[in-house]
Design a protein around this motif. Sequence first.
Motif, PDB file in Angstrom:
ATOM      1  N   THR A 121     -16.598  -5.715  20.416  1.00 40.70           N
ATOM      2  CA  THR A 121     -17.175  -6.482  21.647  1.00 40.70           C
ATOM      3  C   THR A 121     -18.122  -5.572  22.331  1.00 40.70           C
ATOM      4  O   THR A 121     -18.263  -5.621  23.530  1.00 40.70           O
ATOM      5  N   SER A 122     -18.913  -4.450  21.554  1.00 37.71           N
ATOM      6  CA  SER A 122     -19.925  -3.598  22.147  1.00 37.71           C
ATOM      7  C   SER A 122     -19.127  -2.412  23.118  1.00 37.71           C
ATOM      8  O   SER A 122     -19.979  -1.904  24.202  1.00 37.71           O
ATOM      9  N   ALA A 123     -18.202  -2.368  22.920  1.00 39.03           N
ATOM     10  CA  ALA A 123     -17.535  -1.004  23.498  1.00 39.03           C
ATOM     11  C   ALA A 123     -17.542   0.195  22.596  1.00 39.03           C
ATOM     12  O   ALA A 123     -18.565   0.416  22.180  1.00 39.03           O
ATOM     13  N   ALA A 124     -16.286   0.659  22.270  1.00 42.55           N
ATOM     14  CA  ALA A 124     -16.316   1.642  21.438  1.00 42.55           C
ATOM     15  C   ALA A 124     -16.754   1.516  19.973  1.00 42.55           C
ATOM     16  O   ALA A 124     -16.493   0.124  19.333  1.00 42.55           O
ATOM     17  N   THR A 125     -17.459   2.257  19.199  1.00 46.13           N
ATOM     18  CA  THR A 125     -18.012   1.826  18.026  1.00 46.13           C
ATOM     19  C   THR A 125     -16.902   1.780  17.067  1.00 46.13           C
ATOM     20  O   THR A 125     -17.040   1.131  15.841  1.00 46.13           O
ATOM     21  N   LEU A 126     -15.695   2.699  17.113  1.00 43.41           N
ATOM     22  CA  LEU A 126     -14.738   2.953  16.225  1.00 43.41           C
ATOM     23  C   LEU A 126     -13.689   2.262  16.810  1.00 43.41           C
ATOM     24  O   LEU A 126     -13.307   2.104  17.968  1.00 43.41           O
TER      25      LEU A 126
ATOM     26  N   TYR B 257     -20.852  -9.601  18.052  1.00 47.74           N
ATOM     27  CA  TYR B 257     -19.247  -9.609  18.377  1.00 47.74           C
ATOM     28  C   TYR B 257     -18.876  -9.737  17.107  1.00 47.74           C
ATOM     29  O   TYR B 257     -18.986 -10.847  16.654  1.00 47.74           O
ATOM     30  N   LEU B 258     -17.831  -8.801  16.627  1.00 47.90           N
ATOM     31  CA  LEU B 258     -17.366  -8.982  15.196  1.00 47.90           C
ATOM     32  C   LEU B 258     -15.894  -8.802  14.828  1.00 47.90           C
ATOM     33  O   LEU B 258     -15.306  -8.215  15.936  1.00 47.90           O
ATOM     34  N   PHE B 259     -15.270  -9.675  14.036  1.00 51.48           N
ATOM     35  CA  PHE B 259     -13.878  -9.575  13.822  1.00 51.48           C
ATOM     36  C   PHE B 259     -13.466  -9.290  12.509  1.00 51.48           C
ATOM     37  O   PHE B 259     -14.371  -9.621  11.592  1.00 51.48           O
TER      38      PHE B 259
ATOM     39  N   CYS C  88     -14.272 -11.064   7.357  1.00 58.48           N
ATOM     40  CA  CYS C  88     -15.139 -10.774   8.418  1.00 58.48           C
ATOM     41  C   CYS C  88     -15.797 -11.937   8.877  1.00 58.48           C
ATOM     42  O   CYS C  88     -16.151 -12.777   8.528  1.00 58.48           O
ATOM     43  N   ALA C  89     -15.798 -11.792  10.406  1.00 60.04           N
ATOM     44  CA  ALA C  89     -16.524 -12.896  11.088  1.00 60.04           C
ATOM     45  C   ALA C  89     -17.474 -12.339  12.298  1.00 60.04           C
ATOM     46  O   ALA C  89     -17.039 -11.272  12.670  1.00 60.04           O
ATOM     47  N   VAL C  90     -18.535 -13.177  12.756  1.00 64.44           N
ATOM     48  CA  VAL C  90     -19.363 -12.790  13.686  1.00 64.44           C
ATOM     49  C   VAL C  90     -19.043 -14.046  14.586  1.00 64.44           C
ATOM     50  O   VAL C  90     -19.153 -14.938  14.550  1.00 64.44           O
ATOM     51  N   SER C  91     -19.188 -13.747  15.917  1.00 69.91           N
ATOM     52  CA  SER C  91     -19.388 -14.920  17.069  1.00 69.91           C
ATOM     53  C   SER C  91     -20.798 -15.381  17.022  1.00 69.91           C
ATOM     54  O   SER C  91     -21.748 -14.670  16.812  1.00 69.91           O
TER      55      SER C  91
END
Lengths: 114, 117
Positions: free
Chosen positions: B51-56, B32-34, B91-94
Amino acid sequence: EAQVTQNPRYLITVTGKKLTVTCSQNMNHEYMSWYRQDPGLGLRQIYYSMNVEVTDKGDVPEGYKVSRKEKRNFPLILESPSPNQTSLYFCASSPRGRGPDTQYFGPGTRLTVL
Amino acid sequence: AQSVTQLGSHVSVSEGALVLLRCNYSSSVPPYLFWYVQYPNQGLQLLLKYTSAATLVKGINGFEAEFKKSETSFHLTKPSAHMSDAAEYFCAVSDRDYGGATNKLIFGTGTLLAVQP
């Protein structure tokens, strides 16, 4: 207005003088967290809390304490501050205890320890 | 362990030019990326999240980011920079544990964006 508040916003203190930075959120969030931001290092987690009376260490907990007696408040305590704790501190909260929820950040507290 | 790398601590663009801020992640599972933005003397504000839905993913203020698994990247773009975009971007990742994604964020070191008139 939904928000995370921190006090004080700016603080200059001396080595060894105990201090508390308060954090409060009005969104009834379960999860609260403290980060410190240092140039070139980004933000690093100090402590977090999944709910009332549930706290745990983050990546850089040394020299800090926290408590979570009420859901809305999550104070950060520096029992004996040292110059290497000079930093910009952020409190954050999010709705649930876990999961990739959006975190809401406070405005930051700039701490200088002389 | 999860991690993110932001290439370029300082990026300067002209007003009206394309903004491209780079972020690569390291994760053993789908992340999950922010992207967060920090304006001077302010806290962090969420721009967008994946959160793993649409890539764009489209965010606020005209920003968007594309998740590319093959490149392990999540670069932030904006077609036309505005003076008000000058800020620091993170940029951050869970982080994850045995129970799955946590609320802990692992941040990159940040990219300071300057916009020249």
